[in-house]
Design a protein around this motif. Structure first.
Motif, PDB file in Angstrom:
ATOM      1  N   ALA A 160       0.839  -1.202   0.000  1.00 48.61           N
ATOM      2  CA  ALA A 160       0.000   0.000   0.000  1.00 48.61           C
ATOM      3  C   ALA A 160       0.875   1.253   0.000  1.00 48.61           C
ATOM      4  CB  ALA A 160      -0.920  -0.006   1.211  1.00 48.61           C
ATOM      5  N   ALA A 161       1.944   1.234   0.827  1.00 47.47           N
ATOM      6  CA  ALA A 161       2.830   2.393   0.905  1.00 47.47           C
ATOM      7  C   ALA A 161       3.460   2.672  -0.457  1.00 47.47           C
ATOM      8  CB  ALA A 161       3.901   2.159   1.963  1.00 47.47           C
ATOM      9  N   ASP A 166       5.373   5.835  -2.170  1.00 46.99           N
ATOM     10  CA  ASP A 166       6.607   5.867  -1.404  1.00 46.99           C
ATOM     11  C   ASP A 166       7.679   5.046  -2.119  1.00 46.99           C
ATOM     12  OD1 ASP A 166       8.387   6.399   0.602  1.00 46.99           O
ATOM     13  OD2 ASP A 166       7.001   5.894   2.223  1.00 46.99           O
ATOM     14  N   THR A 167       8.928   5.411  -1.904  1.00 48.94           N
ATOM     15  CA  THR A 167      10.020   4.639  -2.502  1.00 48.94           C
ATOM     16  C   THR A 167      10.269   3.392  -1.663  1.00 48.94           C
ATOM     17  OG1 THR A 167      11.647   5.769  -1.151  1.00 48.94           O
ATOM     18  CG2 THR A 167      11.149   6.745  -3.302  1.00 48.94           C
ATOM     19  N   PHE A 173      11.720   2.522   5.984  1.00 45.59           N
ATOM     20  CA  PHE A 173      11.866   3.309   7.212  1.00 45.59           C
ATOM     21  C   PHE A 173      10.534   3.796   7.772  1.00 45.59           C
ATOM     22  CE2 PHE A 173      16.283   3.567   5.792  1.00 45.59           C
ATOM     23  CZ  PHE A 173      16.903   3.239   6.980  1.00 45.59           C
ATOM     24  N   ARG A 174       9.543   4.040   6.891  1.00 43.05           N
ATOM     25  CA  ARG A 174       8.286   4.605   7.367  1.00 43.05           C
ATOM     26  C   ARG A 174       7.228   3.550   7.696  1.00 43.05           C
ATOM     27  NH1 ARG A 174       9.733   9.410   4.329  1.00 43.05           N
ATOM     28  NH2 ARG A 174       9.539   8.257   2.410  1.00 43.05           N
ATOM     29  N   VAL A 175       7.316   2.371   7.078  1.00 43.88           N
ATOM     30  CA  VAL A 175       6.269   1.359   7.304  1.00 43.88           C
ATOM     31  C   VAL A 175       6.830   0.087   7.948  1.00 43.88           C
ATOM     32  CG1 VAL A 175       4.501  -0.072   6.233  1.00 43.88           C
ATOM     33  CG2 VAL A 175       4.909   2.248   5.390  1.00 43.88           C
ATOM     34  N   LYS A 181       9.141  -2.787  15.183  1.00 41.31           N
ATOM     35  CA  LYS A 181       9.963  -2.249  16.276  1.00 41.31           C
ATOM     36  C   LYS A 181       9.840  -3.052  17.576  1.00 41.31           C
ATOM     37  CE  LYS A 181       9.964   1.896  18.586  1.00 41.31           C
ATOM     38  NZ  LYS A 181       9.523   3.292  18.652  1.00 41.31           N
ATOM     39  N   PRO A 182       8.620  -3.418  18.022  1.00 43.90           N
ATOM     40  CA  PRO A 182       8.546  -4.193  19.278  1.00 43.90           C
ATOM     41  C   PRO A 182       9.336  -5.489  19.197  1.00 43.90           C
ATOM     42  CG  PRO A 182       6.349  -3.576  18.510  1.00 43.90           C
ATOM     43  CD  PRO A 182       7.297  -3.188  17.436  1.00 43.90           C
TER      44      PRO A 182
END
Lengths: 257, 344, 297
Positions: A160-161, A166-167, A173-175, A181-182
């Motif tokens: 979707a991103a 988005d590149t 880095f954004r998705v 992260k957890p």
């Protein structure tokens, strides 16, 4: 619901007693005033102050911290990349098996193999060789946990991103990164504890001049029971337990094993 | 007609939720019966209670005049086809089918014979050595069915048997289920949330809502004479106009519509039910409005007409008579075709 | 019709996909190759080489290391190690299975708490957990004192420094690794499976034996591998709780590398452990396929 347990209560609570009784006795005895290892004479915290006066223990602790921190950083970077690669770019069960093998490979075989490698390369042994070795199996745990998390989140999120313009790097880095992260935090914390407590591989791949804390503990416990070890053991147990509990809050670690 | 399975005043509570509230249903021998309702209406709880997988708080269930609830689950002459099929993945098709027969300690020749027979009936004899994981969805469903009917139960329970199949396989299986029920002479009780499925397959339907039975009737009765607004809304497609009853008419959102003869008192709250196929398009009508859109359904179209009500009015229309979108439609119907129900 | 944005060409898109695949996979896989697969190659190569005069190796090809390993002394050690590790594994299963089964019966939030409590000790220091048993089982230790005070025994029992103490230590160390995979296997079983068995006429005991148990078998075998493999190669527990009297193959390997400095022979012993791991994995994979069919890995 739990009233259905019936007789199963016995093994369930029995195993908890089995797991925690020895540790509890050890912690209890670390507060013994006398230096007689098995006789309780009164409450004291003096053995804890003895720890901080022991240069061997402090040196071991410092070495262990250096190893654990650097190992954790390497493990997080390599393990996370590998997990994403396996989840998103190359779905292969044999590659996946290879990536996770260091976690279950017999530690002694890993240790002597690495010793053989380092020796034939004429590499002097020291903390650096321990770090290289620890990062190998710690990385596998990070890979397993992050891979488990990636399997739970939908890859259509990333699609979707990209569809929204988005590149590839931006998407990462954004998705991708925020959503795992957890798992990275949990994996990193476990890698840290594993390295902190690891003995066999460190024992083989370390040089004589810079023992890690488990090596110091090993040389102490071989000579029997002492209240000083009890105090040290209590500190080490509590540090590990604390870190693992924090890790559990991020990811259900038991699901990933 | 005598009652074969009699469910009398059964209730079941889970904490704050009343899953079944004083439910009574009588089911006849060799009947194809459907328990229909939205999710959470209690139909599955009732089905599981009949199989003995769930206990009831109160009530009596008898099968051929014998108490069913005192029989342990594994001894009941009632078999269940699970929604997930619950085929044993570690056993092949034949062993799955033979599992229940082996528990009856029948001799090997009879087990072989009966399992083969039933696999032939469902057309899976060629697949008998395969594992469930190697079968298609439709094949798995047939194995689950075979595994249940091979036990020759007095009642076969089917929990949403067709929900996992795609539409085409589904209608094939509907026919097949009906055929099997005829051949085997077993009473079938099917649980479904799909009213179309229940309407097309069942002899009689019990429509349930919030743990209670709302209406028990044949599909035709339920469609043509719904007892409550819930039934009218749940079964088929309908236009529901809530309003206040006058004499021979009903006032709905400021408009007056003709109403059929009724026992309800003038001035009471009522709802007028009007099926799309009872409305005709003409040059004049009781109401008129603009055609918003039309949906094509096989042989006919469903028109959505804005007549100034809160909801669009649905009208069914032959394909070749669909007016262009935006045109004015005049809708008329005979008051006798509409249904008037009390509005709670 | 031309696209409004600049076309990069299919090759460029393919190249970029390859680049990201390389970027993600290569560092980790290179690391594993360099520090696991190549060292494993070293071990295998060493098994065919000769021991150097002052330790290390000499590049003289030989089968002698293998024939030496067949000596009854070493075979005996290997068998004893397998026996001890197997005893720990069987006990872990007998205790772990009911525990895992009990956990699945708890409400979900309590299941998680219980699992954390069970794995928590596993993540703490292995040496310390083993040492804790010395504190508990020593002749002057807690257990003996308690039993004497209660009047059960008059003389302290020698609980340590025998094979049973090693089995106990291994069981203690690795039982969480048996409970977890069995739990995962059990919670993944559709509850309808057991209900289906009962609906088809099975008693609850039959349903357990014929459906639940076979479906949990792959998990049991994973647990068995997780307990057996680190047990058979363990040298800390035999040393601390066995008092060095019971020599296990782990002690032997360590001594070949650090004391006797016979690396080729130590490599043969280490390779036997790796082979055991591979054989067990092979068996597990086959059982997994048999139980769950081909559709699931």
């Amino acid at each position: 619901m739990h009233n259905k347990l019936g007789w199963l209560r016995l093994p369930l609570y029995g195993v908890l007693v089995f797991l925690y009784l020895p540790i509890s006795v050890l912690i209890f005895m670390s507060f013994n005033a006398s230096d007689a290892p098995f006789t309780w004479t009164g409450f004291s915290t003096k053995w804890y102050s003895v720890l901080f006066d022991s240069p061997d223990i402090l040196e071991g602790f410092k070495n262990t911290l250096i190893v654990a921190v650097i190992t954790t950083i390497i493990s997080i970077v390599l393990g996370t990349l590998l997990a994403i690669g396996l989840a998103r770019y190359q779905k292969s069960s044999s590659l996946e098996a290879i990536a996770l093998t260091p976690a279950i490979f017999p530690d002694l075989a890993l240790a002597i193999g690495l010793l053989a490698l380092f020796t034939s390369l004429h590499l002097t042994l020291g903390l650096h060789s321990v770090i290289i070795s620890h990062a190998l199996f710690c990385m596998a745990f990070v890979t397993a946990i992050v891979r488990g998390r990636l399997a739970q989140i939908d890859s259509s999120l990333e699609e979707a991103a990209q569809d929204l313009g988005d590149t590839a790097i931006g998407t990462f880095f954004r998705v991708t990164l925020p959503s795992i992260k957890p798992a990275i935090i949990a994996g990193g914390l476990l890698a840290f504890t594993l390295s902190l407590d690891e003995f066999v591989i460190a024992f083989f791949t370390n040089g004589p001049s810079s023992p890690t804390l488990p090596i110091v503990i090993y040389s102490m416990v071989r000579f029997g029971v002492s209240p000083e070890i009890n105090a040290l053991a209590t500190v080490v147990l509590l540090i590990s337990a604390l870190i693992v509990t924090i890790a559990q809050r991020n990811v259900k670690v038991q699901d990933q094993l | 007609m005598s009652s074969f399975l009699s469910i009398a005043a059964v209730s079941k509570r889970y904490g704050d939720i009343q899953a079944l509230n004083n439910v009574s249903i009588d089911i006849r021998e060799n009947e194809f019966f459907a328990l229909l309702g939205p999710s959470g209406c209690g139909k599955t709880t009732l089905l599981r209670a009949l199989a003995g997988l769930e206990s009831l708080d109160s009530g009596v269930v008898t099968l051929a005049n014998e108490d069913l609830l005192s029989v342990p689950a594994n001894k009941r002459p009632v078999n269940l086809m699970f929604q997930s099929y619950a085929l044993f993945p570690h056993l092949n098709v034949f062993d799955n089918v033979a599992y229940g027969l082996r528990r009856e300690k029948l001799d090997k020749a009879e087990i072989d014979h009966r399992a083969h027979d039933v696999l032939k009936t469902v057309g899976l004899l060629d697949q008998k050595d395969r594992r469930p994981s190697q079968l298609s969805g439709g094949q798995k469903q047939r194995v689950a069915l075979a595994r249940a009917i091979v036990k020759r139960p007095k009642i076969l329970l089917l929990d949403e048997p067709l929900s996992a199949l795609d539409k085409k396989v589904r209608s094939e299986m509907q026919l097949e289920l009906k055929r099997l029920q005829h051949e085997a002479g077993i009473t079938f009780i099917i649980v479904t949330h799909d009213q179309e499925e229940a309407m097309s397959i069942a002899d009689r339907i019990a429509l349930m809502d919030k743990g209670e039975v709302v209406q028990i009737a044949t599909p035709v009765e339920m469609y043509s004479a719904p007892k409550t607004k819930f039934v009218a809304d749940f079964i088929g497609t309908s236009n529901l106009f809530s309003g206040t009853l006058g004499t021979g008419n009903i006032s709905v959102q400021g408009k007056t519509l003709p109403a059929p003869a009724t026992q309800l008192a003038s001035g009471s709250k009522a709802v007028l039910v009007l099926r799309p196929e009872d409305i005709t398009l003409g040059t004049t009508g009781q109401i008129s409005g603009t055609l918003v859109s039309s949906n094509f359904y096989g042989g006919s179209s469903l028109l959505f007409v804005d007549c100034g009500f809160e909801q669009l009015v649905k009208v069914s229309c032959a394909l070749n008579q669909v007016p262009p979108a935006g045109s004015t439609c005049h809708l008329s119907w005979s008051a006798a075709d509409s249904i008037l129900l009390a509005d709670a | 019709m031309a696209l409004a944005v600049k076309s990069e060409g299919r090759d460029a898109i393919k190249r970029r996909a390859l680049l990201s695949r390389t970027l993600f996979l290569v560092p980790g896989l290179t690391y594993i190759t360099a520090f696991m697969l190549i060292p494993l190659g070293f071990i295998i190569a060493y098994t065919f080489l000769s021991r150097g005069t002052y330790g290390g190796i000499e590049f003289i090809f030989t089968f002698e290391n293998y024939t030496r390993a067949l000596d009854s002394l070493y075979i005996g050690v290997l068998i004893k190690s397998i026996f001890i590790a197997a005893a720990a594994t069987v006990l872990a299963f007998l205790i772990g299975f009911p525990v895992a089964y009990a956990i699945t019966k708890l409400p979900t939030n309590r299941q998680n708490i219980m699992l954390v409590l069970i794995v928590l000790p596993f993540w703490t220091n292995f040496l310390i957990r083993t040492y804790a048993w010395i504190v508990l089982l020593n002749t002057q230790g807690f257990l003996n004192k308690g039993l004497i005070n209660m009047g059960v025994i008059s003389q302290p029992l020698e609980l340590l420094y025998k094979p049973s103490a090693i089995v106990l230590g291994l069981l203690y160390a690795y039982i969480p690794l048996m409970i977890l995979p069995i739990y995962s296997a059990l919670v993944r079983i559709d509850p309808a499976m057991k209900e289906a068995a009962i609906n088809l006429g099975a008693t609850p005991a039959q349903a357990f034996r014929q459906v639940t148990l076979p479906l949990a078998l792959p998990g049991v075998l994973v647990g068995a591998i997780f307990v057996f493999v680190p047990s058979v190669g363990n040298f800390i527990v035999p040393e601390l709780l066995g008092g060095g009297k019971t020599v296990m193959v782990g002690n032997l390997i360590r001594d070949q590398f650090l004391k006797a400095r016979d690396w080729p022979f130590g490599s043969v012993l280490a390779l036997s452990m790796v082979i055991m791991l591979l054989v067990l994995f092979f068996i597990q994979a086959r059982v997994n396929r048999r139980v769950l069919g081909d559709a699931r890995a």
